[in-house]
Design a protein around this motif. Structure first.
Motif, PDB file in Angstrom:
ATOM      1  N   GLN A 299       0.828  -1.200   0.000  1.00  0.00           N
ATOM      2  CA  GLN A 299       0.000   0.000   0.000  1.00  0.00           C
ATOM      3  C   GLN A 299       0.870   1.261   0.000  1.00  0.00           C
ATOM      4  O   GLN A 299       0.532   2.257  -0.643  1.00  0.00           O
TER       5      GLN A 299
ATOM      6  N   LEU B 115      -6.935   8.815   3.615  1.00  0.00           N
ATOM      7  CA  LEU B 115      -8.097   7.933   3.674  1.00  0.00           C
ATOM      8  C   LEU B 115      -7.661   6.571   4.201  1.00  0.00           C
ATOM      9  O   LEU B 115      -6.602   6.069   3.835  1.00  0.00           O
ATOM     10  N   ASN B 116      -8.476   5.997   5.062  1.00  0.00           N
ATOM     11  CA  ASN B 116      -8.289   4.594   5.466  1.00  0.00           C
ATOM     12  C   ASN B 116      -8.862   3.727   4.368  1.00  0.00           C
ATOM     13  O   ASN B 116     -10.077   3.564   4.269  1.00  0.00           O
ATOM     14  N   TRP B 117      -7.995   3.213   3.525  1.00  0.00           N
ATOM     15  CA  TRP B 117      -8.473   2.392   2.415  1.00  0.00           C
ATOM     16  C   TRP B 117      -8.970   1.045   2.917  1.00  0.00           C
ATOM     17  O   TRP B 117      -9.849   0.438   2.321  1.00  0.00           O
ATOM     18  N   TYR B 118      -8.366   0.558   3.988  1.00  0.00           N
ATOM     19  CA  TYR B 118      -8.717  -0.747   4.528  1.00  0.00           C
ATOM     20  C   TYR B 118      -8.915  -0.610   6.034  1.00  0.00           C
ATOM     21  O   TYR B 118      -8.480   0.375   6.620  1.00  0.00           O
TER      22      TYR B 118
ATOM     23  N   ARG C   9      -0.135   5.114  -0.302  1.00  0.00           N
ATOM     24  CA  ARG C   9      -1.202   5.119   0.689  1.00  0.00           C
ATOM     25  C   ARG C   9      -0.668   5.024   2.118  1.00  0.00           C
ATOM     26  O   ARG C   9      -1.414   4.684   3.039  1.00  0.00           O
TER      27      ARG C   9
ATOM     28  N   ALA D 272     -12.338   1.768   8.124  1.00  0.00           N
ATOM     29  CA  ALA D 272     -12.086   1.936   6.694  1.00  0.00           C
ATOM     30  C   ALA D 272     -13.089   2.931   6.109  1.00  0.00           C
ATOM     31  O   ALA D 272     -14.212   3.049   6.596  1.00  0.00           O
ATOM     32  N   GLY D 273     -12.649   3.671   5.092  1.00  0.00           N
ATOM     33  CA  GLY D 273     -13.550   4.591   4.405  1.00  0.00           C
ATOM     34  C   GLY D 273     -13.653   5.954   5.040  1.00  0.00           C
ATOM     35  O   GLY D 273     -14.537   6.732   4.702  1.00  0.00           O
TER      36      GLY D 273
ATOM     37  N   ARG E 236     -13.032  11.919  -0.095  1.00  0.00           N
ATOM     38  CA  ARG E 236     -11.635  12.340  -0.288  1.00  0.00           C
ATOM     39  C   ARG E 236     -11.517  13.714  -0.958  1.00  0.00           C
ATOM     40  O   ARG E 236     -10.426  14.088  -1.374  1.00  0.00           O
TER      41      ARG E 236
END
Lengths: 242, 152
Positions: A51, A132-135, A56, A156-157, A119
């Motif tokens: 990531q 952003l917390n992608w996971y 990220r 996440a999100g 975002r």
């Protein structure tokens, strides 16, 4: 119990502090102790190798490096970059759900519950300090065992960013209220400020002319990052004297 | 174990506690204060669930002939804590940071958030802790209604 302390607990002290920070670039050695302290204090998840390669990686504070000259006569300049807690924050008006706003103490607040992860804020931030917390958040063992209970773990999100360690501001206010006094200068120390071995960072109330941070912010060396954008940041960089 | 929350908000389910502890017997009959057992309620972030040491401080001598106290003593002899189930608490998703001390200093009664525990046998979540409950009370008491007052 005195009325003043109730006010202080509720976050509306008689004199509302205006939090700000000064960073002396002459002192910063780029050691990144602040980065480590921040991630540990604020439960910032580790993104992992893959990531991170996709850009990220999450760090609420980072050290920007600038190289001057040609090898071997090269000089490195370091600049810690965190959320600048702008008075005219470009991230705020673009949020469709009002998940980010400036509160009375000048903090650019991120409300995790409201965030729907568009975002837009992260894209509109000229300092690229929103993530952003992608996971769902993950920590390599045993880092997951040392989460700070005073700070929420973001799902996440959701976008997250530097809060000026609002949990420490709250704690200092509660301690002051319990003792029936106001928060003193230097009593609130965000994790980055506390960990800086060179004492390059100073945090405090910009509206109090006697505070250390106000003194430094008024220094002739004080500049703000990308000031020409009109964002009115609350982080003041004391540029190197040379 | 203590972190097990009663999941469904608002459901007036009595937790299946390991011992049939009666709040009413302690508060109404024995005239104890909430803080005698939940010692952090006025001074710390968490009110706290009492350790078995605190129970046994009295029950080594009081009501030792009752069967439930016998079961309590059995935990004590095995040097185990009683695995009490927590009745109140915010879910992690709520991202709420609650502190007891400032609420106690503002002289908010325990019952305002916890209901009339004094007359309950097993504590049940009688007051539903929604954001509306909190915000309404904050506004009524001119406390902060800034988001970051609780969510951070």
């Amino acid at each position: 119990m005195p009325e003043g302390s109730t006010e202080a607990e509720s976050g509306t002290q008689r004199r509302t502090p205006q939090w700000g920070m000064a960073i002396d670039l002459d002192r910063c050695t780029g050691c990144e102790a602040c980065v480590v302290a921040c991630s540990s204090e604020n439960n910032v998840p580790t993104a992992g190798e893959d990531q991170s390669a996709k850009g990220r990686a999450m760090h609420w504070i980072r050290i920007d490096r600038y190289y001057e000259g040609d090898f071997p006569n090269i000089r490195v300049r370091h600049r810690p970059v965190l959320c600048q807690q702008c008075d005219e924050a470009p991230c705020e008006p673009v949020c469709p759900v009002n998940a980010t706003y400036q509160n009375a103490e000048g903090l650019n607040v991120q409300v995790y519950n409201r965030c729907i992860g568009t975002r837009y804020c992260a894209i509109n931030c000229p300092y690229t300090v929103r993530f952003l917390n992608w996971y769902p958040p993950e920590w390599a063992e045993p880092l997951g065992l040392q989460l700070n209970p005073d700070v929420s773990v973001r799902p996440a999100g959701v976008v997250e960013k530097c809060t000026f360690c609002v949990q420490r501001i709250k704690r200092a206010k509660l301690n002051a209220a319990a003792e029936g006094r106001e928060v003193g200068d230097g009593e609130v120390q965000p994790a980055c400020v506390q960990s800086c071995p060179a004492e390059a960072m100073v945090f405090g109330d910009l509206s109090d002319p006697t505070s250390r941070v106000a003194h430094l912010a008024n220094s002739r060396r004080a500049q703000r990052l990308l000031e020409e954008l009109g964002t009115k940041p609350r982080v003041f960089y004391l540029e190197r004297a040379d | 174990m203590l972190l097990l929350l009663l999941a469904a908000a608002g459901a007036l389910m009595a937790a299946d506690q390991p011992l049939s502890f009666s709040h009413a017997a302690h508060i109404e009959k024995a005239r104890m204060q909430c803080t005698d057992c939940h010692s952090g309620a006025k001074t710390r972030d968490n009110a706290g669930i009492p350790s078995i040491r605190r129970c046994m401080a009295c029950h080594q001598f009081i009501a030792t002939d009752r069967p439930e106290i016998g079961r309590l003593a059995a935990y004590w002899e095995k040097q185990r804590e009683v695995p009490w189930l927590r009745v109140y608490g915010f879910s992690k998703d709520a991202a709420v940071q609650f502190r007891h001390a400032p609420h106690a200093r503002a002289e908010i009664e325990c019952a305002r958030c916890h209901g009339d525990v004094a007359s309950m046998t097993v504590a049940v979540p009688a007051v539903v802790h929604t954001m509306g409950t909190c915000v309404q009370c904050h506004r009524d008491n001119s406390a902060s209604d800034d988001c970051v007052a609780c969510h951070f």
